[in-house]
Design a protein around this motif. Structure first.
Motif, PDB file in Angstrom:
ATOM      1  N   THR A  80      -0.793   1.231   6.497  1.00 35.69           N
ATOM      2  CA  THR A  80      -2.113   0.607   6.661  1.00 35.69           C
ATOM      3  C   THR A  80      -3.165   1.711   6.780  1.00 35.69           C
ATOM      4  OG1 THR A  80      -1.644   0.512   9.027  1.00 35.69           O
ATOM      5  CG2 THR A  80      -1.387  -1.539   7.793  1.00 35.69           C
ATOM      6  N   MET A  84       0.841  -1.204   0.000  1.00 34.33           N
ATOM      7  CA  MET A  84       0.000   0.000   0.000  1.00 34.33           C
ATOM      8  C   MET A  84       0.879   1.258   0.000  1.00 34.33           C
ATOM      9  SD  MET A  84      -3.222   0.516   2.470  1.00 34.33           S
ATOM     10  CE  MET A  84      -4.479   1.697   2.075  1.00 34.33           C
ATOM     11  N   GLN A  85       0.428   2.277  -0.665  1.00 32.15           N
ATOM     12  CA  GLN A  85       1.235   3.508  -0.751  1.00 32.15           C
ATOM     13  C   GLN A  85       0.866   4.478   0.363  1.00 32.15           C
ATOM     14  OE1 GLN A  85       0.294   4.993  -4.594  1.00 32.15           O
ATOM     15  NE2 GLN A  85       2.067   4.024  -5.517  1.00 32.15           N
TER      16      GLN A  85
END
Ligand code: FES
Length: 310
Positions: free
Chosen positions: A55, A1-2
């Motif tokens: 997250t 995830m970025q």
């Protein structure tokens, strides 16, 4: 995830701020760094290598807050935003919008000061090389602008044609002129001369001889206050029109300028109209046989003070 813009940034010991910008490597098109606003104590550039997990809206760093605070402050001037530079497909795989995506300032552009210096240096060299060629041309073109005033005497007629005192009589004459780079030409000019009675003479000279000087302040000629012949430039001091000696219903005989109706008495004093100063008296001398000579001078129009221009 970025990492997402506005994501909270946590260190191993506490939360330190939020993501305000992301920096992208323009070659790999991956996020290389995030910029973290440190809860009011400036921004730090944090390499992605320090990011442990992303997250939801939380970016977890693997360092203590003191270590992140010790990173150098973020230097905005070393980056360009994607609003300032377009790199194809750069943002295709990013999910940070809306927000500021930055790419490093190209090395070439960082050297802009050095390049500007060399560019100016090249111009200076070019100027020095061209100067010997340009100088004679410029001097030729501008010489008339800086030529000294012509203070030579011009013979314009004989006072025998003046039949009465305090009456304006026009004397026409021709003068050779050289305008900038144009060939020399002969133009027709005129002055108004009167044989003044002592009362008018006194108004012209106000009890003092009238001295004329050149541009360097050196005396050129002095009109003696008791010589009765007075010469006025043929140009109205308002805007330079030619004026006439005319009969006025109320004021009697006056100098009248038809352009904007400035009116002057025989001594050149302004009686009416927009003229900012009296008529311009010129150097005059009259020989024993009555020949009149003047120095042809012109003064700037529209000014209260008399500023010689020719
Ligand atoms: S030019 Fe003579 S009044 Fe304007």
């Amino acid at each position: 995830m970025q990492p997402q813009l506005k994501s909270k940034v946590r260190c191993t010991d506490r939360e330190i701020g939020e993501v305000t910008k992301v920096i992208v490597d323009p070659l790999s098109r991956e996020i290389s760094d995030i910029v973290v606003s440190m809860n009011g104590s400036g921004e730090r550039q944090v390499p992605m290598a320090l990011v442990q997990t992303v997250t939801g809206d939380v970016v977890q760093l693997g360092k203590a807050s003191s270590e992140v605070a010790a990173l150098p402050p973020f230097r905005r001037d070393e980056y360009l935003s994607t609003h300032e530079v377009e790199i194809a497909h750069l943002e295709d795989n990013l999910h940070v919008a809306p927000g500021e995506v930055l790419v490093p300032f190209p090395e070439l552009e960082k050297n802009v000061k050095r390049r500007t210096f060399f560019m100016n240096f090249t111009h200076a060299i070019g100027f020095l090389i061209g100067l010997p060629i340009a100088f004679p041309i410029l001097r030729y073109l501008m010489k008339p602008m800086y030529a000294p005033f012509d203070n030579g005497w011009l013979k314009i007629g004989n006072v025998g044609k003046i039949k009465s005192d305090d009456i304006g009589v026009q004397f026409k004459y021709k003068k050779k002129v050289k305008e900038a780079y144009l060939p020399e030409a002969e133009i027709e000019k005129n002055v108004w001369i009167l044989k003044a009675t002592p009362a008018v003479l006194d108004k012209v000279y106000q009890g003092k001889d009238m001295e004329f000087r050149d541009a360097a302040g050196k005396s050129v000629w002095t009109n003696k206050k008791d010589i009765p012949y007075v010469a006025f430039s043929g140009k109205c001091p308002h805007l330079g029109c030619g004026y006439k000696w005319r009969q006025h219903k109320v004021l009697g005989q006056v100098f009248l300028c038809p352009c904007h109706l400035s009116i002057y008495d025989a001594s050149g004093k302004v009686l009416d109209g927009p003229a900012p100063r009296p008529l311009d008296a010129l150097p005059i001398k009259v020989s024993a046989s009555g020949d009149v000579q003047i120095i042809d001078m012109e003064f700037k129009a529209g000014t209260k003070s008399q500023i010689r221009i020719i």
